[in-house]
Design a protein around this motif. Structure first.
Motif, PDB file in Angstrom:
ATOM      1  N   MET A 197       0.850  -1.193   0.000  1.00  0.00           N
ATOM      2  CA  MET A 197       0.000   0.000   0.000  1.00  0.00           C
ATOM      3  C   MET A 197       0.888   1.246   0.000  1.00  0.00           C
ATOM      4  SD  MET A 197      -2.969   1.059   2.743  1.00  0.00           S
ATOM      5  CE  MET A 197      -1.816   1.361   4.084  1.00  0.00           C
ATOM      6  N   PRO A 198       0.654   2.201  -0.893  1.00  0.00           N
ATOM      7  CA  PRO A 198       1.487   3.402  -0.937  1.00  0.00           C
ATOM      8  C   PRO A 198       1.345   4.216   0.343  1.00  0.00           C
ATOM      9  CG  PRO A 198      -0.466   3.674  -2.313  1.00  0.00           C
ATOM     10  CD  PRO A 198      -0.435   2.243  -1.882  1.00  0.00           C
ATOM     11  N   LYS A 199       2.418   4.881   0.719  1.00  0.00           N
ATOM     12  CA  LYS A 199       2.386   5.687   1.934  1.00  0.00           C
ATOM     13  C   LYS A 199       1.519   6.918   1.727  1.00  0.00           C
ATOM     14  CE  LYS A 199       6.716   4.268   4.056  1.00  0.00           C
ATOM     15  NZ  LYS A 199       7.981   4.728   4.652  1.00  0.00           N
ATOM     16  N   ARG A 200       0.793   7.280   2.781  1.00  0.00           N
ATOM     17  CA  ARG A 200      -0.071   8.463   2.738  1.00  0.00           C
ATOM     18  C   ARG A 200       0.405   9.447   3.778  1.00  0.00           C
ATOM     19  NH1 ARG A 200      -5.486   5.964   4.401  1.00  0.00           N
ATOM     20  NH2 ARG A 200      -4.040   4.977   5.855  1.00  0.00           N
ATOM     21  N   ASN A 201       0.445  10.713   3.404  1.00  0.00           N
ATOM     22  CA  ASN A 201       0.839  11.698   4.406  1.00  0.00           C
ATOM     23  C   ASN A 201      -0.397  12.378   4.979  1.00  0.00           C
ATOM     24  OD1 ASN A 201       0.383  14.464   3.094  1.00  0.00           O
ATOM     25  ND2 ASN A 201       1.641  13.459   1.539  1.00  0.00           N
ATOM     26  N   LEU A 202      -0.248  12.891   6.198  1.00  0.00           N
ATOM     27  CA  LEU A 202      -1.391  13.448   6.923  1.00  0.00           C
ATOM     28  C   LEU A 202      -1.958  14.687   6.242  1.00  0.00           C
ATOM     29  CD1 LEU A 202      -0.047  13.011  10.564  1.00  0.00           C
ATOM     30  CD2 LEU A 202      -1.889  11.709   9.488  1.00  0.00           C
ATOM     31  N   GLU A 203      -1.101  15.531   5.704  1.00  0.00           N
ATOM     32  CA  GLU A 203      -1.599  16.715   5.008  1.00  0.00           C
ATOM     33  C   GLU A 203      -2.470  16.316   3.823  1.00  0.00           C
ATOM     34  OE1 GLU A 203       1.526  19.365   3.892  1.00  0.00           O
ATOM     35  OE2 GLU A 203       1.671  20.244   5.900  1.00  0.00           O
ATOM     36  N   GLY A 204      -2.026  15.330   3.054  1.00  0.00           N
ATOM     37  CA  GLY A 204      -2.803  14.858   1.913  1.00  0.00           C
ATOM     38  C   GLY A 204      -4.132  14.259   2.338  1.00  0.00           C
ATOM     39  N   ARG A 205      -4.104  13.506   3.418  1.00  0.00           N
ATOM     40  CA  ARG A 205      -5.347  12.904   3.917  1.00  0.00           C
ATOM     41  C   ARG A 205      -6.347  13.975   4.333  1.00  0.00           C
ATOM     42  NH1 ARG A 205      -3.076   8.245   7.996  1.00  0.00           N
ATOM     43  NH2 ARG A 205      -5.294   7.898   8.433  1.00  0.00           N
ATOM     44  N   LEU A 206      -5.850  15.011   5.022  1.00  0.00           N
ATOM     45  CA  LEU A 206      -6.745  16.064   5.493  1.00  0.00           C
ATOM     46  C   LEU A 206      -7.301  16.879   4.328  1.00  0.00           C
ATOM     47  CD1 LEU A 206      -7.987  17.402   7.988  1.00  0.00           C
ATOM     48  CD2 LEU A 206      -6.027  18.967   8.031  1.00  0.00           C
ATOM     49  N   SER A 207      -6.467  17.189   3.352  1.00  0.00           N
ATOM     50  CA  SER A 207      -6.925  18.017   2.225  1.00  0.00           C
ATOM     51  C   SER A 207      -8.010  17.315   1.414  1.00  0.00           C
ATOM     52  CB  SER A 207      -5.747  18.382   1.318  1.00  0.00           C
ATOM     53  OG  SER A 207      -5.228  17.240   0.670  1.00  0.00           O
ATOM     54  N   LYS A 208      -7.932  15.995   1.339  1.00  0.00           N
ATOM     55  CA  LYS A 208      -8.932  15.241   0.583  1.00  0.00           C
ATOM     56  C   LYS A 208     -10.216  15.031   1.386  1.00  0.00           C
ATOM     57  CE  LYS A 208      -5.704  12.687  -2.352  1.00  0.00           C
ATOM     58  NZ  LYS A 208      -5.150  11.352  -2.688  1.00  0.00           N
ATOM     59  N   LYS A 209     -10.082  14.909   2.703  1.00  0.00           N
ATOM     60  CA  LYS A 209     -11.240  14.572   3.531  1.00  0.00           C
ATOM     61  C   LYS A 209     -12.030  15.790   4.000  1.00  0.00           C
ATOM     62  CE  LYS A 209     -10.954  11.284   6.585  1.00  0.00           C
ATOM     63  NZ  LYS A 209     -10.533  10.571   7.816  1.00  0.00           N
ATOM     64  N   GLY A 233      12.711  23.060  10.295  1.00  0.00           N
ATOM     65  CA  GLY A 233      13.285  21.759   9.932  1.00  0.00           C
ATOM     66  C   GLY A 233      12.862  20.662  10.901  1.00  0.00           C
ATOM     67  N   HIS A 234      12.910  20.976  12.195  1.00  0.00           N
ATOM     68  CA  HIS A 234      12.489  19.994  13.200  1.00  0.00           C
ATOM     69  C   HIS A 234      11.007  19.664  13.048  1.00  0.00           C
ATOM     70  CE1 HIS A 234      11.703  17.932  16.919  1.00  0.00           C
ATOM     71  NE2 HIS A 234      11.036  18.950  17.436  1.00  0.00           N
ATOM     72  N   THR A 235      10.189  20.679  12.847  1.00  0.00           N
ATOM     73  CA  THR A 235       8.746  20.453  12.695  1.00  0.00           C
ATOM     74  C   THR A 235       8.466  19.546  11.506  1.00  0.00           C
ATOM     75  OG1 THR A 235       8.239  22.610  13.647  1.00  0.00           O
ATOM     76  CG2 THR A 235       6.518  21.566  12.333  1.00  0.00           C
ATOM     77  N   GLU A 236       9.117  19.812  10.390  1.00  0.00           N
ATOM     78  CA  GLU A 236       8.913  18.973   9.211  1.00  0.00           C
ATOM     79  C   GLU A 236       9.400  17.548   9.458  1.00  0.00           C
ATOM     80  OE1 GLU A 236      10.934  21.344   6.303  1.00  0.00           O
ATOM     81  OE2 GLU A 236       9.104  22.456   5.761  1.00  0.00           O
ATOM     82  N   GLY A 237      10.474  17.408  10.239  1.00  0.00           N
ATOM     83  CA  GLY A 237      10.953  16.079  10.608  1.00  0.00           C
ATOM     84  C   GLY A 237       9.945  15.342  11.465  1.00  0.00           C
ATOM     85  N   VAL A 238       9.316  16.046  12.404  1.00  0.00           N
ATOM     86  CA  VAL A 238       8.291  15.440  13.260  1.00  0.00           C
ATOM     87  C   VAL A 238       7.093  14.997  12.430  1.00  0.00           C
ATOM     88  CG1 VAL A 238       6.612  15.931  15.105  1.00  0.00           C
ATOM     89  CG2 VAL A 238       8.990  16.655  15.360  1.00  0.00           C
ATOM     90  N   ILE A 239       6.688  15.815  11.476  1.00  0.00           N
ATOM     91  CA  ILE A 239       5.538  15.460  10.642  1.00  0.00           C
ATOM     92  C   ILE A 239       5.849  14.229   9.787  1.00  0.00           C
ATOM     93  CG2 ILE A 239       4.093  16.230   8.699  1.00  0.00           C
ATOM     94  CD1 ILE A 239       4.120  19.017   9.966  1.00  0.00           C
ATOM     95  N   LYS A 240       7.072  14.120   9.289  1.00  0.00           N
ATOM     96  CA  LYS A 240       7.453  12.917   8.541  1.00  0.00           C
ATOM     97  C   LYS A 240       7.337  11.680   9.422  1.00  0.00           C
ATOM     98  CE  LYS A 240      10.590  15.072   5.205  1.00  0.00           C
ATOM     99  NZ  LYS A 240      12.017  15.226   4.783  1.00  0.00           N
ATOM    100  N   LYS A 241       7.767  11.817  10.671  1.00  0.00           N
ATOM    101  CA  LYS A 241       7.657  10.694  11.598  1.00  0.00           C
ATOM    102  C   LYS A 241       6.183  10.380  11.885  1.00  0.00           C
ATOM    103  CE  LYS A 241      11.980   9.597  12.528  1.00  0.00           C
ATOM    104  NZ  LYS A 241      12.582  10.079  11.301  1.00  0.00           N
ATOM    105  N   LEU A 242       5.347  11.399  12.027  1.00  0.00           N
ATOM    106  CA  LEU A 242       3.918  11.179  12.231  1.00  0.00           C
ATOM    107  C   LEU A 242       3.291  10.470  11.032  1.00  0.00           C
ATOM    108  CD1 LEU A 242       2.777  14.535  13.897  1.00  0.00           C
ATOM    109  CD2 LEU A 242       2.702  12.260  14.945  1.00  0.00           C
ATOM    110  N   ASN A 243       3.709  10.851   9.839  1.00  0.00           N
ATOM    111  CA  ASN A 243       3.198  10.170   8.643  1.00  0.00           C
ATOM    112  C   ASN A 243       3.469   8.674   8.699  1.00  0.00           C
ATOM    113  OD1 ASN A 243       2.251  12.547   7.459  1.00  0.00           O
ATOM    114  ND2 ASN A 243       4.153  12.923   6.339  1.00  0.00           N
ATOM    115  N   ASN A 244       4.675   8.320   9.125  1.00  0.00           N
ATOM    116  CA  ASN A 244       5.043   6.906   9.206  1.00  0.00           C
ATOM    117  C   ASN A 244       4.335   6.197  10.356  1.00  0.00           C
ATOM    118  OD1 ASN A 244       6.789   7.162   7.009  1.00  0.00           O
ATOM    119  ND2 ASN A 244       8.522   7.726   8.308  1.00  0.00           N
ATOM    120  N   LEU A 245       4.222   6.890  11.491  1.00  0.00           N
ATOM    121  CA  LEU A 245       3.574   6.281  12.660  1.00  0.00           C
ATOM    122  C   LEU A 245       2.096   5.979  12.424  1.00  0.00           C
ATOM    123  CD1 LEU A 245       4.743   8.129  15.915  1.00  0.00           C
ATOM    124  CD2 LEU A 245       4.765   5.665  15.506  1.00  0.00           C
TER     125      LEU A 245
END
Length: 305
Positions: free
Chosen positions: A1-13, A57-69
């Motif tokens: 299954m392709p990875k989904r990011n939270l921003e993309g999920r929110l923008s679509k929903k 930079g740190h915030t974007e790193g945290v969001i990447k980790k949230l996407n994976n989690l």
């Protein structure tokens, strides 16, 4: 299954919430980009800021980790995604806005989670953040809870919001682990360290060093582990020093994981151990597998999943 990011999920929903999130993100970026005037609230004996990156930079790193989690959390409500993303952008603003007059930088950092929550409330009250009175407490909770100083059990399990039940402890736990796992060279560039190390107190150098050798930190749900990929030197003396750094990182992440273990178990987030792996050989570093206090509950937890 392709990875989904939270921003993309929110923008679509939910277009409306995504628009609100975009506004919050813009405000946060302004705050995290601009430092106050050089002498603002600065006692004479304090050098320039010497912490590792807590900005964009740190915030974007945290969001990447949230996407994976959150890859396997298919039932996240629109508001839960919204709060996670806003919490990621706002959880450290207390490092930028929360410093009190005459206060040391160390004190600001020690209480930055509390200051971040207060700043969210202040910015919303003054209409800088497009958040209503029901949304603000949820984001303030995330600011408070991203540090282990706050027991996740001190937060309500759920909070009703506009006919939606927000899983507060789950969101706090996700942000805490994502934040704890944002180790990477970009958080403390070696060049910047070498140029400004005379201003960095010795007690802080360990935090800079912890980012120097990280290749990546990955969540491996199949093996129920958080894997720390480390670039080890071939030089024995240097490698011994690096192993001490790697052990420190491992223990830190393990303690953070321990602090949310009940919540992760409840929501079947299959992560309960931490490995250090050699990036060159792809093998677990056996020398760092000795036990330390806290492994008991993890072994029990692993049997229960």
């Amino acid at each position: 299954m392709p990875k989904r990011n939270l921003e993309g999920r929110l923008s679509k929903k939910n277009e409306g919430l995504y628009g609100k999130y975009t506004q919050v993100k813009g405000v946060a970026k302004n705050i995290l980009t601009w430092s106050p005037p050089y002498d603002f609230n600065k006692p004479e004996d304090i050098p320039p800021r010497y912490f590792t990156d807590h900005g964009i930079g740190h915030t974007e790193g945290v969001i990447k980790k949230l996407n994976n989690l959150t890859q396997n959390l298919n039932d996240l409500e629109d508001y839960e995604i919204f709060f996670l993303l806003c919490g990621a952008w706002l959880h450290d603003i207390g490092m930028f806005l929360g410093r009190e007059k005459g206060e040391s930088l160390d004190t600001t950092r020690e209480y930055h989670h509390e200051r971040s929550a207060k700043e969210v409330e202040r910015l919303a009250k003054n209409k800088y953040l497009a958040l209503d009175e029901l949304e603000v407490p949820n984001i303030a909770n995330l600011c408070h809870g991203h540090r282990r100083k706050f027991d996740v059990i001190s937060f309500p399990e759920r909070r009703a919001l506009k006919e939606v039940n927000i899983r507060v402890r789950l969101l706090v736990s996700l942000l805490r682990i994502a934040d704890a796992c944002d180790y990477r060279p970009g958080r403390s560039p070696r060049l910047i360290f070498d140029l400004y190390k005379e201003f960095i107190p010795e007690r802080e150098t360990k935090f800079w060093e912890e980012n120097f050798y990280i290749a990546s930190i990955d969540f491996e749900f199949d093996s129920a582990s958080i894997d720390i990929w480390f670039n080890f030197s071939d030089d024995h003396k240097i490698k011994s020093h690096q192993e001490r750094i790697a052990q420190r990182i491992k223990v830190h992440i393990q303690k953070e994981l321990q602090s949310v273990e009940g919540v992760f178990k409840d929501y079947k987030i299959n992560l309960f151990r931490v490995f250090v792996k050699d990036y060159k050989t792809a093998e677990v570093v056996k020398e760092l597998e000795r036990e330390y206090p806290g492994w008991g509950f993890l072994k029990k937890f692993s049997k229960d999943i």
